[in-house]
Enzyme design. Structure first.
Site, PDB file in Angstrom:
ATOM      1  N   HIS A 107      -0.984   0.558   1.824  1.00 55.12           N
ATOM      2  CA  HIS A 107      -0.671   2.198   2.108  1.00 55.12           C
ATOM      3  C   HIS A 107      -0.555   2.217   3.551  1.00 55.12           C
ATOM      4  O   HIS A 107       0.113   1.283   4.167  1.00 55.12           O
ATOM      5  CB  HIS A 107      -1.422   3.230   1.472  1.00 55.12           C
ATOM      6  N   HIS A 164       8.139  -1.426  -1.357  1.00 54.15           N
ATOM      7  CA  HIS A 164       7.700   0.049  -1.342  1.00 54.15           C
ATOM      8  C   HIS A 164       7.848   0.311  -2.982  1.00 54.15           C
ATOM      9  O   HIS A 164       8.817  -0.356  -3.762  1.00 54.15           O
ATOM     10  CB  HIS A 164       8.935   0.895  -0.754  1.00 54.15           C
ATOM     11  N   ASP A 170       6.427   0.793   8.008  1.00 48.45           N
ATOM     12  CA  ASP A 170       5.283   0.251   8.814  1.00 48.45           C
ATOM     13  C   ASP A 170       5.895  -1.004   9.522  1.00 48.45           C
ATOM     14  O   ASP A 170       5.247  -1.354  10.546  1.00 48.45           O
ATOM     15  CB  ASP A 170       4.355  -0.149   7.987  1.00 48.45           C
TER      16      ASP A 170
HETATM   17  C1  SDX Z   1       3.314   2.856   2.927  1.00 45.35           C
HETATM   18  O1  SDX Z   1       4.335   5.787  -1.253  1.00 45.35           O
HETATM   19  C2  SDX Z   1       4.640   5.837  -0.138  1.00 45.35           C
HETATM   20  O2  SDX Z   1       5.528   6.632  -0.072  1.00 45.35           O
HETATM   21  C3  SDX Z   1       3.856   5.067   1.022  1.00 45.35           C
HETATM   22  C4  SDX Z   1       4.358   5.369   2.181  1.00 45.35           C
HETATM   23  C5  SDX Z   1       4.474   6.900   2.701  1.00 45.35           C
HETATM   24  O3  SDX Z   1       4.896   7.007   3.839  1.00 45.35           O
HETATM   25  O4  SDX Z   1       3.378   7.247   2.546  1.00 45.35           O
HETATM   26  O5  SDX Z   1       5.791   4.887   2.346  1.00 45.35           O
HETATM   27  C6  SDX Z   1       3.841   4.530   3.375  1.00 45.35           C
HETATM   28  O6  SDX Z   1       2.563   3.017   2.398  1.00 45.35           O
HETATM   29  C7  SDX Z   1       4.450   2.147   2.626  1.00 45.35           C
HETATM   30  C8  SDX Z   1       3.858   0.669   2.035  1.00 45.35           C
HETATM   31  C9  SDX Z   1       3.137  -0.063   3.049  1.00 45.35           C
HETATM   32  N1  SDX Z   1       2.428  -1.265   2.204  1.00 45.35           N
HETATM   33  C10 SDX Z   1       2.717  -2.518   2.700  1.00 45.35           C
HETATM   34  O7  SDX Z   1       3.635  -2.775   3.244  1.00 45.35           O
HETATM   35  C11 SDX Z   1       1.938  -3.741   1.895  1.00 45.35           C
HETATM   36  C12 SDX Z   1       2.889  -4.483   1.373  1.00 45.35           C
HETATM   37  N2  SDX Z   1       3.667  -3.939   0.173  1.00 45.35           N
HETATM   38  C13 SDX Z   1       3.147  -4.142  -1.182  1.00 45.35           C
HETATM   39  O8  SDX Z   1       1.905  -4.234  -1.497  1.00 45.35           O
HETATM   40  C14 SDX Z   1       4.028  -3.632  -2.098  1.00 45.35           C
HETATM   41  O9  SDX Z   1       5.120  -3.564  -1.587  1.00 45.35           O
HETATM   42  C15 SDX Z   1       3.671  -2.028  -2.307  1.00 45.35           C
HETATM   43  C16 SDX Z   1       2.023  -1.781  -2.716  1.00 45.35           C
HETATM   44  C17 SDX Z   1       4.095  -1.145  -1.151  1.00 45.35           C
HETATM   45  C18 SDX Z   1       4.425  -1.590  -3.586  1.00 45.35           C
HETATM   46  O10 SDX Z   1       4.267  -2.486  -4.625  1.00 45.35           O
HETATM   47  P1  SDX Z   1       4.498  -2.005  -6.040  1.00 45.35           P
HETATM   48  O11 SDX Z   1       5.444  -0.953  -6.440  1.00 45.35           O
HETATM   49  O12 SDX Z   1       3.281  -1.647  -6.768  1.00 45.35           O
HETATM   50  O13 SDX Z   1       4.973  -3.441  -6.500  1.00 45.35           O
HETATM   51  P2  SDX Z   1       4.489  -4.900  -6.995  1.00 45.35           P
HETATM   52  O14 SDX Z   1       3.240  -4.896  -6.048  1.00 45.35           O
HETATM   53  O15 SDX Z   1       3.907  -4.729  -8.492  1.00 45.35           O
HETATM   54  O16 SDX Z   1       5.519  -5.609  -6.474  1.00 45.35           O
HETATM   55  C19 SDX Z   1       6.118  -5.992  -7.433  1.00 45.35           C
HETATM   56  C20 SDX Z   1       6.804  -7.551  -7.147  1.00 45.35           C
HETATM   57  C21 SDX Z   1       5.663  -8.479  -7.312  1.00 45.35           C
HETATM   58  O17 SDX Z   1       6.117  -9.535  -7.529  1.00 45.35           O
HETATM   59  P3  SDX Z   1       5.633 -10.377  -9.176  1.00 45.35           P
HETATM   60  O18 SDX Z   1       3.777 -10.405  -9.104  1.00 45.35           O
HETATM   61  O19 SDX Z   1       6.013  -9.235 -10.062  1.00 45.35           O
HETATM   62  O20 SDX Z   1       6.156 -11.785  -9.146  1.00 45.35           O
HETATM   63  O21 SDX Z   1       7.117  -7.490  -5.928  1.00 45.35           O
HETATM   64  C22 SDX Z   1       6.355  -8.539  -5.152  1.00 45.35           C
HETATM   65  C23 SDX Z   1       5.005  -8.537  -6.002  1.00 45.35           C
HETATM   66  O22 SDX Z   1       4.417  -9.548  -5.674  1.00 45.35           O
HETATM   67  N3  SDX Z   1       5.937  -7.862  -3.719  1.00 45.35           N
HETATM   68  C24 SDX Z   1       5.585  -8.440  -2.688  1.00 45.35           C
HETATM   69  C25 SDX Z   1       5.544  -7.502  -1.833  1.00 45.35           C
HETATM   70  N4  SDX Z   1       5.987  -6.199  -2.373  1.00 45.35           N
HETATM   71  C26 SDX Z   1       6.014  -6.560  -3.703  1.00 45.35           C
HETATM   72  N5  SDX Z   1       5.369  -9.682  -2.440  1.00 45.35           N
HETATM   73  C27 SDX Z   1       5.103  -9.889  -1.118  1.00 45.35           C
HETATM   74  N6  SDX Z   1       5.080  -9.147  -0.199  1.00 45.35           N
HETATM   75  C28 SDX Z   1       5.205  -7.928  -0.426  1.00 45.35           C
HETATM   76  N7  SDX Z   1       5.275  -6.934   0.594  1.00 45.35           N
END
Ligand code: SDX
Length: 368
Positions: free
Chosen positions: A220, A259, A310
């Site tokens: 997050h 996201h 971010d």
């Molecule tokens: C913020 O919610 C909000 O509105 C938050 C925010 C706000 O203003 O409040 O926008 C602020 O928190 C932005 C997000 C910041 N976080 C990051 O940058 C951390 C990296 N991002 C990931 O951890 C991920 O993208 C999430 C947690 C943000 C969202 O993940 P989801 O929706 O839970 O999706 P997921 O983790 O299940 O991923 C789906 C697929 C997976 O692949 P498979 O396991 O199905 O093969 O996409 C891949 C994930 O591995 N994936 C990533 C990735 N994001 C998704 N792989 C590598 N790097 C990534 N960043």
């Protein structure tokens, strides 16, 4: 087997009139206004008022709010003492979480949940968090507290208290834009945390402290700090693709990308990237830009995953001169507006938030 929605992904749990995140149109509205329009020319003070009240302030309302904000800028002695008690090795998110908790403990309105008191506490937090963050960075550098200046607006004063000198107009405007863009984003994890705490009829500061705890996580808010750790780990654009291939092979989450709601890119990124470009030009940071663009292109090519807010914010805060660990506390300073708007909205039409779970443990059994 019940259809479990892990992480509440895709689950609508309540209504809100504060903001609309629309992944279909890749847009974000604050009380109906596109965030890009607000970022283009409104102060963070005006945006805070909009989130709390639902309308932009009249000139008189803005003048009154600015006066109240200025009155709350100075770091309160008991809050400074609490910060001084936390080791400089503490994570700055732990420091701001502690400082907000102490501010609440000492607020005579803490247990008053009337709309007037809630708004007054929101304004007090809006004004106080910059001093907490600015002082925490300075003490880590062995520098003294810088008192606020009433002749500066919120963004100018935040940078003044942090660096002890007046920032350039570009730096102030980029900072203002980041504050506007970070302010509010519907039921993200930290905002929903604040609403859960509020739903038990606990107090505003407890809800904000809980939200800070949620925001700290790298999935997050902690991602903006983590982005710069990634940049520092990679070193230069020429090493970005090899680094990414290794990281993806290790199943690492690449910070600043992806996201839960936006699946074709975060609506706020173009505005923040344009702001970052202005800083890159001012600092002649071409190498940083090359790394930024190479990593984003490689991530898109390999995973079709786009940057979130971010990703441009981290480099911008680096160029503004903030220490890397201070980046997420900056997110706190901005999001405290969205959190408090949601706290007030939750309280106005409350229902205790208490979901169900499906038990998968041992069937009933009895002691021998
Ligand atoms: C913020 O919610 C909000 O509105 C938050 C925010 C706000 O203003 O409040 O926008 C602020 O928190 C932005 C997000 C910041 N976080 C990051 O940058 C951390 C990296 N991002 C990931 O951890 C991920 O993208 C999430 C947690 C943000 C969202 O993940 P989801 O929706 O839970 O999706 P997921 O983790 O299940 O991923 C789906 C697929 C997976 O692949 P498979 O396991 O199905 O093969 O996409 C891949 C994930 O591995 N994936 C990533 C990735 N994001 C998704 N792989 C590598 N790097 C990534 N960043």
């Amino acid at each position: 087997m019940t259809d479990i929605k892990k992480g509440l992904a895709g689950v609508v749990v309540d209504t809100t009139a504060i903001s609309k995140v629309n992944p279909e149109t890749n847009s974000l509205l604050y009380r109906g206004y596109p965030v890009q329009e607000l970022a283009a020319g409104r102060s963070f003070e005006e945006v805070a008022w909009l989130l709390w009240h639902g309308e932009l302030p009249t000139p008189d309302e803005l003048a009154g709010f600015e006066k109240a904000e200025r009155a709350g800028r100075a770091l309160a002695p008991h809050v400074k003492a609490a910060i001084d008690l936390t080791p400089v090795t503490s994570h700055p998110m732990d420091v701001v979480r502690t400082a907000v908790s102490v501010l609440g403990a000492g607020d005579p309105r803490a247990e008053d949940s009337s709309p007037e008191a809630e708004l007054a506490k929101a304004v007090s937090l809006f004004a106080a968090v910059p001093a907490m963050v600015a002082y925490d960075q300075r003490r880590r550098r062995g520098q003294e507290l810088v008192p606020p200046r009433d002749d500066l607006d919120y963004s100018q004063n935040f940078l003044w208290m942090t660096f002890g000198e007046e920032a350039t107009p570009t730096a102030v405007d980029v900072f203002r834009i980041s504050m506007v863009l970070y302010a509010e984003h519907s039921f993200n994890a930290s905002t929903f945390t604040a609403r859960v705490v509020t739903s038990t009829l606990s107090d505003l500061h407890s809800a904000v402290v809980a939200a800070i705890g949620a925001l700290k996580g790298p999935l997050h808010g902690g991602a903006n700090e983590a982005v710069m750790h990634v940049f520092d780990e990679i070193g230069g654009a020429d090493r970005a693709e090899a680094w990414l291939d290794r990281a993806l092979a290790e199943k690492r989450k690449i910070m600043g990308f992806g996201h839960r709601v936006y699946k074709n890119g975060d609506s706020r990124v173009p505005t923040m990237k344009a702001a970052l470009d202005r800083l890159i030009a001012e600092h002649r940071a071409q190498e940083l830009l090359a790394l930024y663009e190479t990593l984003a292109t490689a991530m898109d090519a390999r995973k079709s995953i786009k940057p979130n807010l971010d990703y441009p914010s981290g480099p911008a805060y680096r160029l503004l001169g903030f220490d890397t660990e201070m980046f997420t506390p900056l997110f706190v300073a901005s999001r405290v507006t969205g959190w408090t708007a949601h706290i007030m909205e939750q309280r106005a039409a409350n229902a205790l938030i208490r979901p169900l779970s499906e038990y998968v443990g041992p069937e009933e059994r009895h002691l021998p």
